[in-house]
Design a protein around this motif. Structure first.
Motif, PDB file in Angstrom:
ATOM      1  N   TRP A  13      29.739  16.607  -9.048  1.00 56.71           N
ATOM      2  CA  TRP A  13      28.400  16.921  -8.847  1.00 56.71           C
ATOM      3  C   TRP A  13      28.023  18.332  -8.585  1.00 56.71           C
ATOM      4  N   LEU A  14      28.827  18.991  -7.625  1.00 56.92           N
ATOM      5  CA  LEU A  14      28.338  20.379  -7.385  1.00 56.92           C
ATOM      6  C   LEU A  14      28.931  21.370  -8.209  1.00 56.92           C
ATOM      7  N   GLY A  15      30.084  21.074  -8.659  1.00 59.34           N
ATOM      8  CA  GLY A  15      31.018  21.999  -9.545  1.00 59.34           C
ATOM      9  C   GLY A  15      30.076  22.207 -10.866  1.00 59.34           C
ATOM     10  N   ALA A  16      29.394  20.896 -11.406  1.00 57.43           N
ATOM     11  CA  ALA A  16      28.646  21.263 -12.598  1.00 57.43           C
ATOM     12  C   ALA A  16      27.397  21.973 -12.452  1.00 57.43           C
ATOM     13  N   LEU A  17      27.001  21.982 -11.076  1.00 56.30           N
ATOM     14  CA  LEU A  17      25.628  22.640 -10.872  1.00 56.30           C
ATOM     15  C   LEU A  17      25.738  24.123 -10.833  1.00 56.30           C
ATOM     16  N   VAL A  18      27.262  24.624 -10.187  1.00 60.46           N
ATOM     17  CA  VAL A  18      27.220  25.945 -10.175  1.00 60.46           C
ATOM     18  C   VAL A  18      28.173  26.643 -11.369  1.00 60.46           C
ATOM     19  N   ALA A  19      28.609  25.796 -12.201  1.00 66.66           N
ATOM     20  CA  ALA A  19      29.151  26.161 -13.350  1.00 66.66           C
ATOM     21  C   ALA A  19      28.488  27.134 -14.077  1.00 66.66           C
ATOM     22  N   PRO A  20      27.091  26.856 -14.543  1.00 61.53           N
ATOM     23  CA  PRO A  20      26.453  27.644 -15.465  1.00 61.53           C
ATOM     24  C   PRO A  20      26.127  29.072 -14.968  1.00 61.53           C
ATOM     25  N   LEU A  21      26.319  29.186 -13.732  1.00 66.38           N
ATOM     26  CA  LEU A  21      26.104  30.379 -12.730  1.00 66.38           C
ATOM     27  C   LEU A  21      27.521  31.177 -13.020  1.00 66.38           C
ATOM     28  N   GLY A  22      28.363  30.627 -13.626  1.00 65.36           N
ATOM     29  CA  GLY A  22      29.734  31.265 -13.719  1.00 65.36           C
ATOM     30  C   GLY A  22      30.508  31.278 -12.553  1.00 65.36           C
ATOM     31  N   ILE A  23      30.226  30.283 -11.768  1.00 67.82           N
ATOM     32  CA  ILE A  23      30.806  30.199 -10.487  1.00 67.82           C
ATOM     33  C   ILE A  23      32.081  28.863 -10.600  1.00 67.82           C
ATOM     34  N   ARG A  24      33.231  29.370 -10.340  1.00 63.51           N
ATOM     35  CA  ARG A  24      34.212  28.300 -10.373  1.00 63.51           C
ATOM     36  C   ARG A  24      34.748  28.012  -8.985  1.00 63.51           C
ATOM     37  N   VAL A  25      34.891  26.698  -8.462  1.00 61.09           N
ATOM     38  CA  VAL A  25      35.324  26.455  -7.101  1.00 61.09           C
ATOM     39  C   VAL A  25      36.638  26.081  -7.041  1.00 61.09           C
ATOM     40  N   ALA A  26      36.799  24.862  -7.811  1.00 65.92           N
ATOM     41  CA  ALA A  26      38.147  24.126  -7.972  1.00 65.92           C
ATOM     42  C   ALA A  26      38.966  25.166  -8.613  1.00 65.92           C
ATOM     43  N   ASN A  27      40.189  25.013  -8.250  1.00 67.94           N
ATOM     44  CA  ASN A  27      41.357  25.945  -8.840  1.00 67.94           C
ATOM     45  C   ASN A  27      41.052  27.519  -8.509  1.00 67.94           C
ATOM     46  N   THR A  28      40.337  27.967  -7.809  1.00 72.53           N
ATOM     47  CA  THR A  28      40.283  29.114  -7.363  1.00 72.53           C
ATOM     48  C   THR A  28      40.309  29.190  -5.969  1.00 72.53           C
ATOM     49  N   PRO A  29      40.496  30.679  -5.552  1.00 72.17           N
ATOM     50  CA  PRO A  29      40.414  30.962  -4.133  1.00 72.17           C
ATOM     51  C   PRO A  29      39.330  30.446  -3.402  1.00 72.17           C
ATOM     52  N   LEU A  30      38.130  30.309  -4.169  1.00 68.57           N
ATOM     53  CA  LEU A  30      36.935  29.759  -3.495  1.00 68.57           C
ATOM     54  C   LEU A  30      37.070  28.298  -3.246  1.00 68.57           C
ATOM     55  N   GLY A  31      38.085  27.711  -3.900  1.00 66.97           N
ATOM     56  CA  GLY A  31      38.249  26.150  -3.669  1.00 66.97           C
ATOM     57  C   GLY A  31      38.989  25.901  -2.366  1.00 66.97           C
ATOM     58  N   VAL A  32      39.962  27.021  -2.094  1.00 60.31           N
ATOM     59  CA  VAL A  32      40.826  27.141  -0.651  1.00 60.31           C
ATOM     60  C   VAL A  32      39.752  27.156   0.443  1.00 60.31           C
ATOM     61  N   LEU A  33      38.698  28.261   0.116  1.00 63.71           N
ATOM     62  CA  LEU A  33      37.519  28.515   1.068  1.00 63.71           C
ATOM     63  C   LEU A  33      36.964  27.222   1.468  1.00 63.71           C
ATOM     64  N   VAL A  34      36.526  26.629   0.570  1.00 63.13           N
ATOM     65  CA  VAL A  34      35.428  25.405   0.572  1.00 63.13           C
ATOM     66  C   VAL A  34      36.201  24.352   1.512  1.00 63.13           C
ATOM     67  N   ALA A  35      37.786  24.273   1.210  1.00 62.49           N
ATOM     68  CA  ALA A  35      38.381  23.352   1.897  1.00 62.49           C
ATOM     69  C   ALA A  35      38.641  23.470   3.464  1.00 62.49           C
ATOM     70  N   LEU A  36      38.873  24.820   3.719  1.00 62.90           N
ATOM     71  CA  LEU A  36      39.017  25.377   5.092  1.00 62.90           C
ATOM     72  C   LEU A  36      37.741  25.385   5.895  1.00 62.90           C
ATOM     73  N   VAL A  37      36.729  25.670   5.257  1.00 61.19           N
ATOM     74  CA  VAL A  37      35.426  25.701   5.741  1.00 61.19           C
ATOM     75  C   VAL A  37      35.187  24.225   6.350  1.00 61.19           C
ATOM     76  N   PHE A  38      35.400  23.048   5.318  1.00 62.74           N
ATOM     77  CA  PHE A  38      35.413  21.745   5.852  1.00 62.74           C
ATOM     78  C   PHE A  38      36.275  21.451   7.139  1.00 62.74           C
ATOM     79  N   ILE A  39      37.672  21.624   6.889  1.00 62.04           N
ATOM     80  CA  ILE A  39      38.456  21.345   8.040  1.00 62.04           C
ATOM     81  C   ILE A  39      38.154  22.015   9.384  1.00 62.04           C
ATOM     82  N   GLY A  40      37.366  23.248   9.150  1.00 65.45           N
ATOM     83  CA  GLY A  40      37.323  24.077  10.532  1.00 65.45           C
ATOM     84  C   GLY A  40      36.092  23.741  11.059  1.00 65.45           C
ATOM     85  N   LEU A  41      35.027  23.150  10.455  1.00 66.83           N
ATOM     86  CA  LEU A  41      33.859  23.109  10.751  1.00 66.83           C
ATOM     87  C   LEU A  41      33.457  22.482  12.157  1.00 66.83           C
ATOM     88  N   PRO A  42      34.112  21.779  12.948  1.00 60.67           N
ATOM     89  CA  PRO A  42      33.804  21.113  13.932  1.00 60.67           C
ATOM     90  C   PRO A  42      34.119  22.267  15.034  1.00 60.67           C
TER      91      PRO A  42
END
Lengths: 287, 335, 276
Positions: C123-152
């Motif tokens: 849902w979100l990956g397809a949204l940002v892909a046209p902007l040339g942003i890739r999240v999954a399989n890049t360091p950005l993906g690691v960041l997204v996961a860690l933001v989720f985990i550390g949110l509370p």
């Protein structure tokens, strides 16, 4: 702290603690957007993908024998680990908050230690202990005691990973409450155990329950550490989170998400119970 | 605060129910520790064997499976996973188990065909229509081609990939320099490195990453069938390696658990016509000539070389390619 | 001084005895096993094992991503805590309860959910892909996961402090002519800082060790998107126990240092509060 102080009925004109409405609205939108992006959507996607092939496929994935065996192992592990950590949390909190002794800070740090240890490292620690090449492994294996790749190791690493959760809830709570009531009970002639069960325990029961809920949720959901020590035997040493991974690896994505919803529901249930407890605690605190 | 407490009682009852073991006697159990892409194969083989065993001996037998990267599975058995039999992706991993004394070092001589009841090879899985025009190994090193392979350090299948590429280059160009350059070119084109064959297939097919997946022949066919005959197609290189995934009895475990008879029967069953037929249906190349002849159309012939003839066996191949500082580390190093 | 001295209350021996044996068996013993293993390596060999480019890259990614994610969570956490505590809006209660979701949701579930959301067809990956942003399989993906985990963490450490603040503090600032922004920077922020910092460090510690949610989304490419815990796992799978131990020991030492810093922080915080 009554909620009324801050109710919208407060004077609209120049409350020194209020921001202009535009700022307020912008902040709310930003915060809600952040939470929606990072909390709501991930949760939603699990349920959507679990149900993408309809409820029949969903139910079939959950009722499948390997899924049931995994669920049973997960429940059993939690049933072993949670009471053990509950006892530990009580003992540690009692020792730390009711007495002064040397090395107390070190003890508190040690209680917290598992929390910062990577789950993978936690698993490795137990491999080093109980593996056939490990410290005690050869001796135990020679006597037919199997720990690694069976439920004892799963229970041990789970206990390790979730150890601080009850203690962490209790220590600040008991520190804040002080021990006047306990001492009064003793002065009035209660036996130590009676004092503990009738006075000390009821005082902390909601905090205790809170910790137990969290401990339970984490015990049922642990993945990394269990993955190292489990051996991944279907129907025998697979827990629910590991089963999710296996299904995912077998291209059964819908089934993987279906089993994942069980775990997500467990998480949501935990949150609901916590919210209820919070509400109760605050009401009492305010009364 | 004195009141009756049904809660603890209820909790105790629940816990007791949870741990109440099924009363039935322990059935005979075999654990087969296998590698990633054999999940579907052994599901069917196990069911057939269990039926045959019960018909023959009257005993019920339960076959348990554990799957993972081949190296990871070998490590687990070394650390004490009680697998009666191992069916791994390459002989080297079973050699590592044998080095700890769990089975004799000569294990590979105990069963026909050097303990390989079925073989496979490395093929290319590409997107429908082969938009990047990938035909043979040197196409993988072309700039702009994204290659998906699992990590050769953890995945047995991926080790076959490395050796296949090298062997092709040496045969085609007769030069190790060219082979080294090819390997380097391929690994510079790898955007994702999963630990197991399954993870790599999912990356390629489900996450849509990469232009070509290096896969076991059987895994490629499975992915094609399960995930999209309309989205993918298989390309056979001109030359590839004969991948030999062996099976073995883990003597020490089987003797301790008193399962030797059943475990040996299980491994022999893998060579039976029924099992060979199942293997062929799952796109593993059967070793039985009759079954192979029957399925000849499913297995297009291509030139296959073995690890023994090209590299002098696994021990030497491992030392040269996969040990720390070997050819693989050099190929994967950045720049 | 709240806790009583040894004397009036019973159970010291029992409680401490049980605590120490439990800790000893479950924590000290495994740590000792790791230490023993690590000590079997000579310092030179140890250094060789942890200083390979691949290991260093994994450390860099793990620490870098954990730090960045914690920083994101520090900012967003302050914002969320502020909004949840100070404002009333529909759905506030629900969001407040959901903040703890990353604690309660198993990491494997988080991993497949985030991947499904952010990969190129999500849902979100397809949204940002046209902007040339890739999240999954890049360091950005690691960041997204860690933001989720550390949110509370930051939210939950800041919230009680915010709730306990005396209204008089801000009113005084306002009556002295401070703008709202000044009051926030000069009066509120210093009060919130220790709690926010504690939450920040806790989020780093959690992010450093996280495994389950990251491995699904990261792509796990050596020297690019491979985190240190995964490298430990891989070394184990390569039967390289020495390598796994060396990396794990280094990693453990770093985590314990962080934890020590947290405890020091909260101790100083308590002293400050006690002195006030």
């Amino acid at each position: 702290m009554s909620e009324r102080d801050r109710a919208p009925a407060a004077p609209r004109w120049r409350d020194p603690r209020a921001e202009p409405p535009a700022v307020r609205r912008a902040l709310i939108v930003a915060a809600v957007a952040f939470l929606a992006l990072f909390l709501l959507l991930p949760l939603l996607v699990v349920f959507v993908r679990a149900l993408e092939k309809g409820t029949a496929a969903y139910l079939a994935a959950i009722a499948e024998p390997y899924a049931r065996a995994a669920a049973l192992l997960t429940l059993r592990t939690a049933a072993l680990v949670v009471p053990a950590n509950l006892l530990f949390g009580l003992a540690a909190a009692w020792a730390v908050t009711r007495f002064e002794f040397r090395g107390k800070n070190l003890l508190v740090t040690l209680v917290d230690a598992p929390f910062t240890v990577s789950p993978v490292v936690a698993g490795l620690l137990f491999v080093l202990l109980f593996g056939a090449q490990g410290l005690f492994g050869p001796w135990l294996l020679a006597r037919g005691v199997k720990i690694l790749f069976s439920w004892p190791a799963i229970a041990l690493v789970t206990a390790f990973v979730t150890m601080p959760l009850v203690a962490r809830q209790l220590i600040p709570l008991m520190q804040a409450q002080g021990s006047d009531e306990e001492q009064a009970a003793l002065t009035l002639g209660a036996s130590p155990w009676r004092m503990f069960f009738r006075v000390a325990l009821p005082k902390v029961r909601w905090g205790l329950l809170y910790g137990v809920l969290l401990c339970n949720a984490r015990a049922m959901g642990e993945f990394g550490a269990v993955s190292v020590v489990s051996g991944h035997i279907r129907g025998s040493t697979n827990t629910l989170p590991l089963h999710v991974e296996i299904l995912y690896d077998e291209y059964q994505f819908q089934a993987a998400f279906a089993v994942a919803t069980l775990l997500a529901l467990l998480g949501l249930l935990t949150l609901a119970a916590q919210a209820l407890l919070d509400w109760r605690l605050r009401r009492r605190g305010g009364a | 605060m004195i009141r009756s407490r049904p809660l603890p009682l209820l909790a105790a009852t629940l816990v007791a129910a949870l741990f109440a073991a099924p009363a039935a006697g322990q059935p005979l159990r075999l654990l087969n520790a296998s590698y990633d892409p054999t999940r579907e194969l052994y599901q069917e083989l196990n069911a057939t064997f269990a039926r045959e065993w019960t018909a023959k001996t009257g005993q019920t037998i339960e076959l348990q499976q554990s799957h993972g990267g081949s190296g990871k599975q070998a490590r687990a058995v070394i650390d004490g996973l009680e697998a009666d039999v191992v069916t791994l992706a390459l002989a080297w991993d079973i050699d590592a188990i044998a080095a700890t004394g769990l089975l004799p070092k000569s294990w590979q001589e105990r069963l026909p065909h050097r303990s390989c009841p079925y073989t496979s090879t490395v093929v290319f899985l590409v997107r429908k229509g082969n938009p990047k025009g990938i035909r043979d190994w040197d196409d993988l090193a072309r700039p702009g081609v994204a290659v998906i392979t699992p990590n050769p350090k953890t995945s047995g299948g991926a080790r076959w990939n490395v050796l296949a590429a090298w062997g092709w280059a040496v045969r085609r160009h007769g030069s190790e320099e060219r082979a080294r350059a090819l390997l380097r070119g391929i690994f510079q084109n790898v955007p994702v490195l999963d630990t197991g064959a399954r993870g790599a297939t999912i990356t390629f097919v489900e996450r849509g990453i990469g232009d070509v997946l290096l896969a076991w022949e059987n895994e490629a066919w499975l992915a094609l069938r399960e995930l999209g005959p309309d989205r993918l197609e298989i390309v056979l290189p001109s030359v590839s390696i004969l991948a030999e995934p062996p099976v073995a009895l883990v003597d020490r475990v089987a003797d301790r658990r008193r399962t030797r008879a059943a475990a040996e029967a299980y491994l022999e069953f893998l060579y039976s016509p029924a099992a060979q037929e199942i293997a062929a249906r799952h796109h593993y190349r059967p070793t039985s000539p009759e079954v192979m002849a029957k399925h000849a159309t499913d297995f297009p012939s291509l030139e296959l070389f073995t690890i023994d003839e090209q590299f002098g066996g696994w021990a030497r191949a491992h030392e040269r390619f996969f040990a720390a500082g070997g050819e693989l580390d050099r190929a994967m190093a950045r720049r | 001084m709240r806790g009583a001295r040894r004397g009036p209350l019973p159970g010291f021996g029992l409680a401490l005895g049980f605590t120490l044996s439990y800790l000893g068996a479950l924590v000290l013993l495994p740590f000792a096993a790791l230490l023993l293993r690590a000590l079997q390596l000579t310092p030179a060999r140890f250094w060789e094992l942890v200083s390979t480019p691949r290991t260093l890259a994994a450390f860099r990614l793990s620490f870098g991503a954990a730090l960045t994610a914690a920083a994101v969570n520090l900012l967003c956490g302050l914002l969320v805590a502020w909004v949840l505590e100070r404002y009333r809006f529909p759905g506030r209660r629900l969001l407040d309860a959901l903040v703890d979701l990353p604690f309660a949701l198993p990491t494997a579930v988080a991993g497949i959910a985030l991947t499904a959301l952010w990969d190129e067809r999500g849902w979100l990956g397809a949204l940002v892909a046209p902007l040339g942003i890739r999240v999954a399989n890049t360091p950005l993906g690691v960041l997204v996961a860690l933001v989720f985990i550390g949110l509370p963490f930051v939210v939950r450490t800041v919230q009680p402090v915010l709730r306990g603040l005396e209204p008089a503090l801000e009113e005084a600032a306002a009556s002295l002519g401070a703008s709202r922004r000044q009051a926030f920077a000069r009066v509120l922020l210093p009060e919130l800082r220790p709690a926010a910092l504690t939450g920040f460090v806790l989020a780093i510690a959690r992010g450093l060790g996280e495994y389950g949610s990251v491995i699904f989304i990261a792509g796990n490419l050596p020297e690019r998107t491979e985190i240190a815990p995964l490298l430990i796992m891989i070394r184990l799978e390569e039967y390289d126990l020495a390598g796994a131990t060396a990396i794990a020991a280094t990693f453990l030492a770093a985590s314990l240092l962080l934890l020590f810093a947290v405890n020091l922080l909260s101790w100083r915080q308590r002293r400050r509060v006690g002195a006030a």
